[in-house]
Write a protein that holds these residues in place. Sequence first.
Motif, PDB file in Angstrom:
ATOM      1  N   ARG A  66      -1.919  -5.121   7.455  1.00 34.29           N
ATOM      2  CA  ARG A  66      -3.177  -4.411   7.236  1.00 34.29           C
ATOM      3  C   ARG A  66      -3.617  -3.658   8.482  1.00 34.29           C
ATOM      4  NH1 ARG A  66      -6.541  -8.566   3.488  1.00 34.29           N
ATOM      5  NH2 ARG A  66      -6.174 -10.017   5.175  1.00 34.29           N
ATOM      6  N   LYS A  67      -4.116  -2.449   8.285  1.00 31.76           N
ATOM      7  CA  LYS A  67      -4.713  -1.708   9.395  1.00 31.76           C
ATOM      8  C   LYS A  67      -5.740  -0.731   8.834  1.00 31.76           C
ATOM      9  CE  LYS A  67      -3.531   0.804  13.581  1.00 31.76           C
ATOM     10  NZ  LYS A  67      -2.557   1.647  14.272  1.00 31.76           N
ATOM     11  N   LYS A  98      -7.659  -8.756  -2.147  1.00 35.91           N
ATOM     12  CA  LYS A  98      -8.363  -8.040  -3.216  1.00 35.91           C
ATOM     13  C   LYS A  98      -7.822  -6.629  -3.421  1.00 35.91           C
ATOM     14  CE  LYS A  98     -12.103 -10.818  -4.219  1.00 35.91           C
ATOM     15  NZ  LYS A  98     -12.149 -11.802  -3.220  1.00 35.91           N
ATOM     16  N   ASN A  99      -6.944  -6.209  -2.530  1.00 35.56           N
ATOM     17  CA  ASN A  99      -6.464  -4.836  -2.621  1.00 35.56           C
ATOM     18  C   ASN A  99      -5.044  -4.720  -2.058  1.00 35.56           C
ATOM     19  OD1 ASN A  99      -6.938  -2.019  -3.154  1.00 35.56           O
ATOM     20  ND2 ASN A  99      -6.835  -1.771  -0.933  1.00 35.56           N
ATOM     21  N   ILE A 100      -4.211  -3.994  -2.775  1.00 36.81           N
ATOM     22  CA  ILE A 100      -2.868  -3.682  -2.261  1.00 36.81           C
ATOM     23  C   ILE A 100      -2.652  -2.185  -2.459  1.00 36.81           C
ATOM     24  CG2 ILE A 100      -0.379  -4.000  -2.618  1.00 36.81           C
ATOM     25  CD1 ILE A 100      -1.079  -6.888  -3.573  1.00 36.81           C
ATOM     26  N   ASP A 101      -2.440  -1.460  -1.365  1.00 37.01           N
ATOM     27  CA  ASP A 101      -2.290  -0.004  -1.470  1.00 37.01           C
ATOM     28  C   ASP A 101      -0.841   0.415  -1.655  1.00 37.01           C
ATOM     29  OD1 ASP A 101      -5.087   0.892  -0.886  1.00 37.01           O
ATOM     30  OD2 ASP A 101      -4.706  -0.332   0.888  1.00 37.01           O
ATOM     31  N   THR A 102       0.077  -0.338  -1.028  1.00 32.83           N
ATOM     32  CA  THR A 102       1.493   0.035  -1.042  1.00 32.83           C
ATOM     33  C   THR A 102       2.332  -1.230  -1.115  1.00 32.83           C
ATOM     34  OG1 THR A 102       0.945   1.856   0.474  1.00 32.83           O
ATOM     35  CG2 THR A 102       3.274   1.305   0.266  1.00 32.83           C
ATOM     36  N   VAL A 103       3.386  -1.189  -1.917  1.00 31.10           N
ATOM     37  CA  VAL A 103       4.344  -2.302  -1.933  1.00 31.10           C
ATOM     38  C   VAL A 103       5.677  -1.796  -1.388  1.00 31.10           C
ATOM     39  CG1 VAL A 103       5.661  -3.920  -3.374  1.00 31.10           C
ATOM     40  CG2 VAL A 103       3.243  -3.470  -3.890  1.00 31.10           C
ATOM     41  N   LEU A 104       6.248  -2.540  -0.459  1.00 35.00           N
ATOM     42  CA  LEU A 104       7.596  -2.255   0.044  1.00 35.00           C
ATOM     43  C   LEU A 104       8.507  -3.377  -0.425  1.00 35.00           C
ATOM     44  CD1 LEU A 104       6.746  -1.418   3.793  1.00 35.00           C
ATOM     45  CD2 LEU A 104       6.959   0.191   1.879  1.00 35.00           C
ATOM     46  N   TYR A 105       9.636  -3.024  -1.011  1.00 33.44           N
ATOM     47  CA  TYR A 105      10.595  -4.038  -1.425  1.00 33.44           C
ATOM     48  C   TYR A 105      11.754  -4.116  -0.439  1.00 33.44           C
ATOM     49  CZ  TYR A 105       8.452  -5.038  -5.925  1.00 33.44           C
ATOM     50  OH  TYR A 105       7.589  -5.450  -6.905  1.00 33.44           O
ATOM     51  N   THR A 106      12.068  -5.343  -0.021  1.00 35.12           N
ATOM     52  CA  THR A 106      13.256  -5.540   0.818  1.00 35.12           C
ATOM     53  C   THR A 106      14.503  -5.427  -0.053  1.00 35.12           C
ATOM     54  OG1 THR A 106      13.173  -7.946   0.505  1.00 35.12           O
ATOM     55  CG2 THR A 106      12.057  -7.047   2.452  1.00 35.12           C
ATOM     56  N   GLY A 108       0.593 -18.624   5.793  1.00 39.07           N
ATOM     57  CA  GLY A 108      -0.799 -18.334   6.137  1.00 39.07           C
ATOM     58  C   GLY A 108      -0.983 -17.874   7.584  1.00 39.07           C
ATOM     59  N   MET A 109       0.114 -17.800   8.338  1.00 38.70           N
ATOM     60  CA  MET A 109       0.054 -17.341   9.728  1.00 38.70           C
ATOM     61  C   MET A 109      -0.530 -15.926   9.795  1.00 38.70           C
ATOM     62  SD  MET A 109       3.552 -17.711  11.854  1.00 38.70           S
ATOM     63  CE  MET A 109       3.550 -18.582  13.396  1.00 38.70           C
ATOM     64  N   ARG A 110      -1.466 -15.702  10.724  1.00 37.46           N
ATOM     65  CA  ARG A 110      -2.008 -14.349  10.927  1.00 37.46           C
ATOM     66  C   ARG A 110      -1.757 -13.937  12.353  1.00 37.46           C
ATOM     67  NH1 ARG A 110      -7.107 -13.204   7.473  1.00 37.46           N
ATOM     68  NH2 ARG A 110      -6.655 -14.635   5.770  1.00 37.46           N
ATOM     69  N   ILE A 111      -1.257 -12.736  12.529  1.00 37.74           N
ATOM     70  CA  ILE A 111      -0.966 -12.257  13.888  1.00 37.74           C
ATOM     71  C   ILE A 111      -1.668 -10.922  14.072  1.00 37.74           C
ATOM     72  CG2 ILE A 111       0.864 -11.549  15.470  1.00 37.74           C
ATOM     73  CD1 ILE A 111       2.599 -13.510  13.557  1.00 37.74           C
ATOM     74  N   LYS A 112      -2.485 -10.841  15.145  1.00 38.86           N
ATOM     75  CA  LYS A 112      -3.247  -9.607  15.394  1.00 38.86           C
ATOM     76  C   LYS A 112      -2.606  -8.799  16.490  1.00 38.86           C
ATOM     77  CE  LYS A 112      -8.002 -10.085  14.049  1.00 38.86           C
ATOM     78  NZ  LYS A 112      -9.388 -10.017  14.464  1.00 38.86           N
ATOM     79  N   PHE A 113      -2.615  -7.502  16.331  1.00 42.01           N
ATOM     80  CA  PHE A 113      -2.147  -6.612  17.401  1.00 42.01           C
ATOM     81  C   PHE A 113      -3.213  -5.601  17.723  1.00 42.01           C
ATOM     82  CE2 PHE A 113       1.927  -8.359  16.282  1.00 42.01           C
ATOM     83  CZ  PHE A 113       2.569  -8.414  17.499  1.00 42.01           C
TER      84      PHE A 113
END
Length: 249
Positions: free
Chosen positions: A36-37, A60-68, A244-249
């Motif tokens: 997310r950004k 609550k929102n997904i704008d784009t899905v990328l498939y591996t 559930g890990m969250r990593i911020k940059f």
Amino acid sequence: MGTGTSTGVPSLCCTCEVCQSEDMRNKRLRSSILVRKNGHTILVDTSTDLRQQCLRYDIKNIDTVLYTHHHADHVHGIDELRSFNFFNKTAIPCYGNQNTLDNLRKNFGYIFGKAEQIGGGIPQIIPHTLEDKTYQFGDISVTPLDIQHGNLIINGFRFHDCAYITDCSGIPNHTMEKLKGLKLLVLNALGFKDHATHFNLSQALEAAEIIKAERTILTHINHQFDFEKVSKDLPDDVELAIDGMRIKF
Ligand SMILES: [Zn+2]
Ligand SMILES: [Zn+2]
Ligand SMILES: [Zn+2]
């Protein structure tokens, strides 16, 4: 969103120590991440556990899905995209390589084929074939990466200084070139044993050593890894992923 191999951990019916463990760090839903950004949300893979994951993490929102790639554990939550279609009133652009999209079309004829269901029963998806270029989704830059998964070429993704690589059994040289200067590498390590289509722990550590990201997180883990025991022996810059890990940059 999830850090487990295709069966998830615990595996159904298994009575091993890790599957029976009370440690939440040994409970792994099927592998997926969310990026997310500035209000744009990218989901990588619609895992079998997508509904649970979105409830648990309040997505609550997904704008784009990328498939591996098209394997079941990375795709079979695809039907849950309907809820985002209903509530956000938009179709969702989904990106994958040609082979991934061909397989999605073949396996999900009810979504991609002739409309046989009416009344909002089908996920509204706009398929796009990934090209060899850097995309801009909102403020997120995304470079697709070719990854070997047994005899398949699937996709990893680089997001700015971070890369997500799952279901990898080999990294081609031209992809190695695109993995320079990473702050974070998320890489699969299935278990201890050799596997035809996935890095095991020692192969993942070897790749991490060559790529030299500042921090490496191992994901797509099976029930051979007890979090506590395996973590003790990892190099300082490598750790196991936790759901559930969250990593911020
Ligand atoms: Zn997988
Ligand atoms: Zn087990
Ligand atoms: Zn796979």
